[in-house]
Design a protein around this motif. Structure first.
Motif, short mmCIF file in Angstrom:
data_model
loop_
_atom_site.label_atom_id
_atom_site.label_comp_id
_atom_site.label_asym_id
_atom_site.label_seq_id
_atom_site.Cartn_x
_atom_site.Cartn_y
_atom_site.Cartn_z
N GLU A 154 -35.64 -38.57 -12.69
CA GLU A 154 -36.98 -38.19 -13.12
C GLU A 154 -37.89 -38.00 -11.92
O GLU A 154 -37.65 -38.57 -10.85
CB GLU A 154 -37.56 -39.25 -14.06
N ASN A 155 -38.91 -37.18 -12.11
CA ASN A 155 -39.91 -36.91 -11.06
C ASN A 155 -39.26 -36.47 -9.75
O ASN A 155 -39.69 -36.85 -8.66
CB ASN A 155 -40.78 -38.15 -10.82
N GLY A 156 -38.19 -35.68 -9.87
CA GLY A 156 -37.56 -35.11 -8.69
C GLY A 156 -36.72 -36.06 -7.87
O GLY A 156 -36.39 -35.76 -6.72
N GLU A 157 -36.34 -37.22 -8.42
CA GLU A 157 -35.47 -38.12 -7.69
C GLU A 157 -34.53 -38.86 -8.64
O GLU A 157 -34.80 -39.01 -9.84
CB GLU A 157 -36.27 -39.12 -6.86
N ALA A 158 -33.42 -39.32 -8.09
CA ALA A 158 -32.43 -40.05 -8.86
C ALA A 158 -32.40 -41.50 -8.41
O ALA A 158 -32.50 -41.79 -7.21
CB ALA A 158 -31.05 -39.42 -8.69
N THR A 168 -23.71 -54.89 -4.86
CA THR A 168 -24.28 -53.62 -5.29
C THR A 168 -25.56 -53.31 -4.53
O THR A 168 -26.16 -54.20 -3.90
CB THR A 168 -24.59 -53.64 -6.80
N GLU A 169 -25.95 -52.05 -4.61
CA GLU A 169 -27.15 -51.60 -3.90
C GLU A 169 -27.87 -50.59 -4.79
O GLU A 169 -27.23 -49.72 -5.41
CB GLU A 169 -26.74 -50.95 -2.58
N LEU A 170 -29.16 -50.71 -4.91
CA LEU A 170 -29.96 -49.78 -5.70
C LEU A 170 -30.68 -48.83 -4.75
O LEU A 170 -31.40 -49.28 -3.85
CB LEU A 170 -30.97 -50.55 -6.56
N VAL A 171 -30.47 -47.53 -4.93
CA VAL A 171 -31.09 -46.55 -4.04
C VAL A 171 -31.80 -45.47 -4.84
O VAL A 171 -31.44 -45.19 -5.99
CB VAL A 171 -30.06 -45.90 -3.10
N LYS A 172 -32.80 -44.87 -4.23
CA LYS A 172 -33.47 -43.70 -4.81
C LYS A 172 -33.34 -42.56 -3.81
O LYS A 172 -33.49 -42.76 -2.60
CB LYS A 172 -34.95 -44.00 -5.08
N ALA A 173 -33.04 -41.38 -4.31
CA ALA A 173 -32.85 -40.22 -3.44
C ALA A 173 -33.45 -38.98 -4.09
O ALA A 173 -33.34 -38.81 -5.31
CB ALA A 173 -31.37 -40.00 -3.17
N PRO A 174 -34.08 -38.12 -3.30
CA PRO A 174 -34.69 -36.91 -3.86
C PRO A 174 -33.66 -35.85 -4.20
O PRO A 174 -32.60 -35.77 -3.58
CB PRO A 174 -35.62 -36.44 -2.73
N LEU A 175 -33.98 -35.04 -5.19
CA LEU A 175 -33.16 -33.88 -5.53
C LEU A 175 -33.53 -32.71 -4.64
O LEU A 175 -34.66 -32.65 -4.14
CB LEU A 175 -33.38 -33.51 -7.00
N PRO A 176 -32.62 -31.76 -4.38
CA PRO A 176 -31.23 -31.71 -4.84
C PRO A 176 -30.37 -32.74 -4.12
O PRO A 176 -30.64 -33.11 -2.98
CB PRO A 176 -30.80 -30.28 -4.51
N LEU A 177 -29.31 -33.16 -4.79
CA LEU A 177 -28.54 -34.30 -4.31
C LEU A 177 -27.09 -34.18 -4.77
O LEU A 177 -26.82 -33.69 -5.86
CB LEU A 177 -29.16 -35.57 -4.89
N LEU A 178 -26.17 -34.64 -3.92
CA LEU A 178 -24.76 -34.75 -4.30
C LEU A 178 -24.42 -36.23 -4.39
O LEU A 178 -24.75 -37.01 -3.49
CB LEU A 178 -23.86 -34.05 -3.30
N VAL A 179 -23.76 -36.61 -5.48
CA VAL A 179 -23.40 -38.01 -5.72
C VAL A 179 -21.90 -38.10 -5.98
O VAL A 179 -21.36 -37.35 -6.80
CB VAL A 179 -24.17 -38.58 -6.94
N THR A 180 -21.22 -39.02 -5.29
CA THR A 180 -19.81 -39.28 -5.60
C THR A 180 -19.72 -40.58 -6.40
O THR A 180 -20.38 -41.56 -6.07
CB THR A 180 -18.94 -39.37 -4.33
#
Length: 288
Positions: A154-158, A168-180
């Motif tokens: 949402e709002n241009g980020e994942a 575990t780790e919680l991260v936020k990243a802007p789009l466009p984005l590649l996730v494995t």
């Protein structure tokens, strides 16, 4: 939102028999059933969850391989994907991860840049975990690896939960984005019976030519049954960067290790003998 899921058809290395390897040490793919790479199915499920949450989301499944790789595109359509693309050309044969990621990046530019690209962390026939990050690099995108769950987009980020070795780790990243996506994430949902009926005649152009007239007519009349087939020329790929020509990875040597159930050895329970036995196992590549 537009999502592309990268997938691979792989030999089922979980059921390796005596004929699984050729004399030169390479995989005898004809002796193993071909399956949807497990981690890529987990990536598809994450895409489908985003589609469930965000109306208007479109999921495109992209794979590179021979004609038979269209089987996993149909499998993805049965589970909820919207479109399928098969990147296939003899020029792509023998590609290592660098040449594969180059071809996939070229195909993505041809299809149209999405908001999000998802892929499995690695394929079970190579276990390199390199293709996803390499595709991101070639597109000039950020990448998040080892994702266990995409919590929100949402709002241009994942917002992504990553599964690491010690937590575990919680991260936020802007789009466009590649996730494995890792194999510890939620398993992919099953086929939907209605979608199986809808897409059971989905075919690539090459497959249509081998079908009977009824199927050819059906596919021609219903565009959603047309799996797009892309060649190196279609995606404007430089042939010098494709297949063997674009693959700097070279195999230095191959060694087969065979285990026979009747073989056994008794090792004296002394520190010296056990240490010598471990060194022997490392030296012959049984472990290590």
């Amino acid at each position: 939102m537009k999502i592309i899921v990268l997938a691979k058809q792989v030999p089922d290395t979980r059921h390796v028999g005596k004929d699984a390897m050729k004399e030169d040490g390479t995989i005898n793919r004809g002796a193993l059933p071909a399956i949807f790479n497990p981690d890529d199915l987990h990536a598809l499920e994450q895409a489908l969850r985003i589609k469930d949450a965000l109306s208007g989301t479109e999921i495109t499944i992209l794979t590179m391989g021979p004609d038979r790789a269209a089987d996993i595109l149909r499998e993805a359509l049965y589970r909820g994907a919207d479109k399928g693309y098969l990147l296939t050309d003899r020029a792509f044969a023998g590609a290592d991860t660098l040449a594969t990621s180059y071809a996939l990046a070229a195909a993505i530019r041809h299809i149209g840049t999405p908001d999000l690209i998802l892929s499995g962390r690695q394929a079970i026939d190579g276990d390199t975990a390199q293709v996803g990050p390499q595709v991101a690099h070639k597109l000039g995108w950020n990448a998040v690896t080892y994702a266990e769950e995409i919590l929100s987009v949402e709002n241009g980020e994942a917002t992504i939960l990553r599964r690491l070795e010690h937590g575990t780790e919680l991260v936020k990243a802007p789009l466009p984005l590649l996730v494995t996506v890792t194999g510890s994430s939620a398993p992919c949902r099953s086929r939907h019976a209605i979608r199986v009926q809808r897409f059971k005649y989905a075919r690539t152009e090459s497959e249509v030519k081998r079908e009977e007239e009824m199927v050819q007519t059906l596919v021609a009349e219903r565009p959603y049954l047309q799996i797009v087939e892309l060649s190196a020329a279609d995606v404007k790929a430089n042939l010098e960067e494709c297949g063997l020509s674009g693959s700097p990875t070279k195999v230095k040597g191959i060694q087969n290790v065979s285990f026979k159930a009747k073989e056994s050895r008794r090792i004296p329970a002394t520190e010296k003998d056990l240490e010598a036995f471990v060194k022997e196992l490392v030296a012959n590549h049984t472990i290590g």
